[in-house]
Write an enzyme that holds these catalytic residues in place. Structure first.
Site, PDB file in Angstrom:
ATOM      1  N   GLU A   1     -13.265 -35.994 119.430  1.00 22.07           N
ATOM      2  CA  GLU A   1     -12.296 -36.605 120.342  1.00 22.07           C
ATOM      3  C   GLU A   1     -12.711 -36.566 121.808  1.00 22.07           C
ATOM      4  O   GLU A   1     -12.217 -37.341 122.623  1.00 22.07           O
ATOM      5  CB  GLU A   1     -10.919 -35.932 120.196  1.00 22.07           C
ATOM      6  CG  GLU A   1     -10.869 -34.506 120.738  1.00 22.07           C
ATOM      7  CD  GLU A   1      -9.482 -33.880 120.592  1.00 22.07           C
ATOM      8  OE1 GLU A   1      -8.905 -33.979 119.514  1.00 22.07           O
ATOM      9  OE2 GLU A   1      -9.006 -33.291 121.580  1.00 22.07           O
TER      10      GLU A   1
ATOM     11  N   HIS B   1      -4.156 -36.282 120.776  1.00 24.09           N
ATOM     12  CA  HIS B   1      -3.921 -34.926 121.295  1.00 24.09           C
ATOM     13  C   HIS B   1      -2.672 -34.900 122.184  1.00 24.09           C
ATOM     14  O   HIS B   1      -2.709 -34.459 123.330  1.00 24.09           O
ATOM     15  CB  HIS B   1      -5.145 -34.417 122.072  1.00 24.09           C
ATOM     16  CG  HIS B   1      -5.319 -32.937 121.959  1.00 24.09           C
ATOM     17  ND1 HIS B   1      -6.498 -32.329 121.592  1.00 24.09           N
ATOM     18  CD2 HIS B   1      -4.429 -31.917 122.151  1.00 24.09           C
ATOM     19  CE1 HIS B   1      -6.333 -31.020 121.583  1.00 24.09           C
ATOM     20  NE2 HIS B   1      -5.080 -30.742 121.916  1.00 24.09           N
TER      21      HIS B   1
ATOM     22  N   ASP C   1      -3.553 -35.478 115.069  1.00 23.71           N
ATOM     23  CA  ASP C   1      -3.342 -35.467 116.520  1.00 23.71           C
ATOM     24  C   ASP C   1      -4.637 -35.062 117.219  1.00 23.71           C
ATOM     25  O   ASP C   1      -4.732 -35.096 118.440  1.00 23.71           O
ATOM     26  CB  ASP C   1      -2.217 -34.499 116.895  1.00 23.71           C
ATOM     27  CG  ASP C   1      -1.902 -34.542 118.391  1.00 23.71           C
ATOM     28  OD1 ASP C   1      -1.651 -35.661 118.906  1.00 23.71           O
ATOM     29  OD2 ASP C   1      -1.941 -33.483 119.052  1.00 23.71           O
TER      30      ASP C   1
ATOM     31  N   ARG D   1      -7.091 -28.336 115.812  1.00 22.71           N
ATOM     32  CA  ARG D   1      -8.353 -28.770 116.413  1.00 22.71           C
ATOM     33  C   ARG D   1      -9.068 -29.663 115.409  1.00 22.71           C
ATOM     34  O   ARG D   1      -9.082 -29.368 114.201  1.00 22.71           O
ATOM     35  CB  ARG D   1      -9.249 -27.575 116.776  1.00 22.71           C
ATOM     36  CG  ARG D   1      -8.810 -26.809 118.014  1.00 22.71           C
ATOM     37  CD  ARG D   1      -8.969 -27.631 119.306  1.00 22.71           C
ATOM     38  NE  ARG D   1      -8.536 -26.898 120.496  1.00 22.71           N
ATOM     39  CZ  ARG D   1      -7.315 -26.951 121.012  1.00 22.71           C
ATOM     40  NH1 ARG D   1      -6.380 -27.691 120.450  1.00 22.71           N
ATOM     41  NH2 ARG D   1      -7.023 -26.264 122.101  1.00 22.71           N
TER      42      ARG D   1
HETATM   43  P1  NAI Z   1      -1.675 -18.377 117.496  1.00 24.40           P
HETATM   44  O1  NAI Z   1      -2.816 -17.592 118.032  1.00 24.40           O
HETATM   45  O2  NAI Z   1      -0.280 -17.923 117.761  1.00 24.40           O
HETATM   46  O3  NAI Z   1      -1.836 -18.511 115.900  1.00 24.40           O
HETATM   47  C1  NAI Z   1      -3.042 -18.789 115.269  1.00 24.40           C
HETATM   48  C2  NAI Z   1      -2.955 -18.170 113.887  1.00 24.40           C
HETATM   49  O4  NAI Z   1      -4.157 -18.509 113.180  1.00 24.40           O
HETATM   50  C3  NAI Z   1      -2.867 -16.640 113.919  1.00 24.40           C
HETATM   51  O5  NAI Z   1      -1.826 -16.184 113.080  1.00 24.40           O
HETATM   52  C4  NAI Z   1      -4.224 -16.192 113.411  1.00 24.40           C
HETATM   53  O6  NAI Z   1      -4.163 -14.956 112.711  1.00 24.40           O
HETATM   54  C5  NAI Z   1      -4.590 -17.345 112.492  1.00 24.40           C
HETATM   55  N1  NAI Z   1      -6.016 -17.379 112.176  1.00 24.40           N
HETATM   56  C6  NAI Z   1      -7.057 -16.915 112.910  1.00 24.40           C
HETATM   57  N2  NAI Z   1      -8.211 -17.104 112.237  1.00 24.40           N
HETATM   58  C7  NAI Z   1      -7.882 -17.697 111.070  1.00 24.40           C
HETATM   59  C8  NAI Z   1      -8.634 -18.122 109.947  1.00 24.40           C
HETATM   60  N3  NAI Z   1      -9.965 -17.968 109.899  1.00 24.40           N
HETATM   61  N4  NAI Z   1      -7.972 -18.675 108.907  1.00 24.40           N
HETATM   62  C9  NAI Z   1      -6.612 -18.820 108.942  1.00 24.40           C
HETATM   63  N5  NAI Z   1      -5.846 -18.426 109.969  1.00 24.40           N
HETATM   64  C10 NAI Z   1      -6.480 -17.875 111.025  1.00 24.40           C
HETATM   65  O7  NAI Z   1      -1.903 -19.869 117.996  1.00 24.40           O
HETATM   66  P2  NAI Z   1      -0.818 -21.030 118.121  1.00 24.40           P
HETATM   67  O8  NAI Z   1      -0.206 -20.990 119.474  1.00 24.40           O
HETATM   68  O9  NAI Z   1       0.062 -21.040 116.924  1.00 24.40           O
HETATM   69  O10 NAI Z   1      -1.773 -22.314 118.104  1.00 24.40           O
HETATM   70  C11 NAI Z   1      -2.485 -22.700 116.948  1.00 24.40           C
HETATM   71  C12 NAI Z   1      -3.517 -23.746 117.329  1.00 24.40           C
HETATM   72  O11 NAI Z   1      -2.843 -24.940 117.738  1.00 24.40           O
HETATM   73  C13 NAI Z   1      -4.384 -23.372 118.550  1.00 24.40           C
HETATM   74  O12 NAI Z   1      -5.523 -22.641 118.146  1.00 24.40           O
HETATM   75  C14 NAI Z   1      -4.768 -24.710 119.117  1.00 24.40           C
HETATM   76  O13 NAI Z   1      -6.041 -25.069 118.598  1.00 24.40           O
HETATM   77  C15 NAI Z   1      -3.724 -25.670 118.577  1.00 24.40           C
HETATM   78  N6  NAI Z   1      -2.932 -26.324 119.633  1.00 24.40           N
HETATM   79  C16 NAI Z   1      -2.882 -27.705 119.661  1.00 24.40           C
HETATM   80  C17 NAI Z   1      -2.134 -28.361 120.624  1.00 24.40           C
HETATM   81  C18 NAI Z   1      -2.019 -29.869 120.645  1.00 24.40           C
HETATM   82  O14 NAI Z   1      -1.551 -30.441 121.641  1.00 24.40           O
HETATM   83  N7  NAI Z   1      -2.401 -30.581 119.591  1.00 24.40           N
HETATM   84  C19 NAI Z   1      -1.431 -27.612 121.669  1.00 24.40           C
HETATM   85  C20 NAI Z   1      -1.484 -26.167 121.495  1.00 24.40           C
HETATM   86  C21 NAI Z   1      -2.229 -25.569 120.534  1.00 24.40           C
END
Ligand code: NAI
Length: 343
Positions: A259, A291, A254, A230
């Site tokens: 954005e 994105h 990305d 993000r």
């Molecule tokens: P996920 O929920 O599987 O993993 C997120 C990780 O971040 C978890 O291990 C969590 O413990 C950790 N986390 C939470 N708070 C934190 C903090 N304060 N400091 C460090 N780590 C922390 O999510 P996933 O599926 O891996 O997605 C990650 C991010 O990718 C999403 O939140 C979303 O914003 C982004 N995303 C971007 C896309 C794009 O097209 N550019 C598409 C899909 C997701």
């Protein structure tokens, strides 16, 4: 079920129409984003489907609630744009937690490789029949240290990809995973030790501007930043200064903090009013995609099918595995409570 799908794009039509085929459901596609002024379009609909840049604040939730909308379906993983607290006991909020973590992790590596091997520059040059190699000297990944912030689904796949390149992996996560074979370090160590840093954590109050002036100060000279998570994880103005000071080696973005009014739209031939993104784009070591990391055939199919299944689960069962709630009142059912990760 009648569904109002906001911020729709041509690629949404085919995947969602295929997902509801023969179900009797109806989708109204709206190009406009959901907001206070457009919420009225959802009149007569049971559900509203939104994407990453639809602003679903309390006012919007209250308006949708008054129109009888029962479910808000995010066709994405992140939900920082929804006031879950305001939705509690009014509207069910569902999301698509994992449509294709590979799509995002692979895009992060594609951006990193493109940037450090100057592929984008070579592509432009050879199209002009310029076969000079001057200025195209790259950097190797092998043996370098990558710092991963957030080791959830995407972060762990990105780690596996980096392992394949023979990189040393260090990671920071607020909730580290035991026995994941990952060396967890403090966030300061990520800044201090990494040659490359990739962000894969959600945007929360805590992570907003996690990479700002202070982190840049601590970072290695020449560090390459990759952000597919993000935009607001990075303080864009501080990043720009870090680039101008020659502290940041390159940035692959990305996502961008502001954005919402820019990405997914065609501004070619227009003046973009956002000076920060204009200056970032003008830098030779900044690579921006709008994105796009999620955008694969596989992910679009998964997004549409999971979203429709989420809506059906709530409609039929009153419960859905992918429900997000501030406090659903049922600890048994709440995955986040069980994992003690509730917001
Ligand atoms: P996920 O929920 O599987 O993993 C997120 C990780 O971040 C978890 O291990 C969590 O413990 C950790 N986390 C939470 N708070 C934190 C903090 N304060 N400091 C460090 N780590 C922390 O999510 P996933 O599926 O891996 O997605 C990650 C991010 O990718 C999403 O939140 C979303 O914003 C982004 N995303 C971007 C896309 C794009 O097209 N550019 C598409 C899909 C997701």
């Amino acid at each position: 079920m009648k569904i109002a799908l906001f911020d729709s794009k041509p690629y949404d039509y085919s995947s969602f129409n295929a997902a509801i085929a023969e179900s009797g459901d109806e989708i109204k596609f709206f190009d406009t984003k959901l907001g206070v002024d457009t919420a009225g379009l959802a009149e007569g609909c049971d559900a509203v489907c939104v994407f990453v840049n639809d602003e679903v604040n309390k006012e919007v939730i209250d308006r949708l609630y008054s129109l009888g909308v029962k479910i808000l379906a995010l066709r994405c993983a992140g939900y920082n744009n929804v006031d879950l607290n305001a939705a509690y006991k009014k509207i069910h909020v569902v999301h698509v937690p994992a449509y294709s973590p590979y799509a995002v992790a692979e895009h992060a590596m594609a951006m990193l490789l493109t940037s450090i091997r100057r592929i984008h520059k070579a592509y432009n040059r050879t199209r002009e029949f310029n076969f000079s190699l001057n200025g195209l000297t790259g950097t190797e990944l092998h043996g370098k240290t990558v710092g991963i912030v957030g080791t959830g689904k995407i972060g762990r796949i990105f780690a596996d990809i980096c392992r394949g390149f023979g990189m040393k992996i260090i990671a920071y996560d607020k909730f580290p995973i035991e026995n994941a074979g990952i060396e967890y370090v403090t966030i300061d160590e990520i800044w201090e030790r990494s040659d490359f840093i990739s962000f894969h954590c959600p945007l929360t109050e805590e992570t907003t501007h996690i990479f700002g002036a202070e982190a840049i100060e601590k970072a290695k000279k020449g560090v390459v930043i990759v952000n597919t998570s993000r935009g607001a994880l990075i303080d864009a103005e501080a990043l720009l200064k870090g680039i101008k000071d020659r502290k940041i080696g390159a940035a692959c973005l990305d996502v961008y903090e502001e954005e919402g009014d820019i990405f997914f739209r065609d501004f070619s031939g227009h003046i973009v009013g956002d000076d920060v993104i204009a200056r970032l784009i003008s830098m030779p070591n900044v690579l921006i995609t709008s994105h796009q990391a999620f955008l694969t055939e596989e992910a679009l199919k998964n997004i549409a099918e999971t979203t429709i299944q989420n809506l059906k689960d709530i409609e039929k069962e009153g419960f859905c595995e992918n429900e997000l709630c501030y406090n659903c009142g049922s600890i048994e059912r709440c995955k986040k409570e069980r994992r003690k990760k509730c917001f």
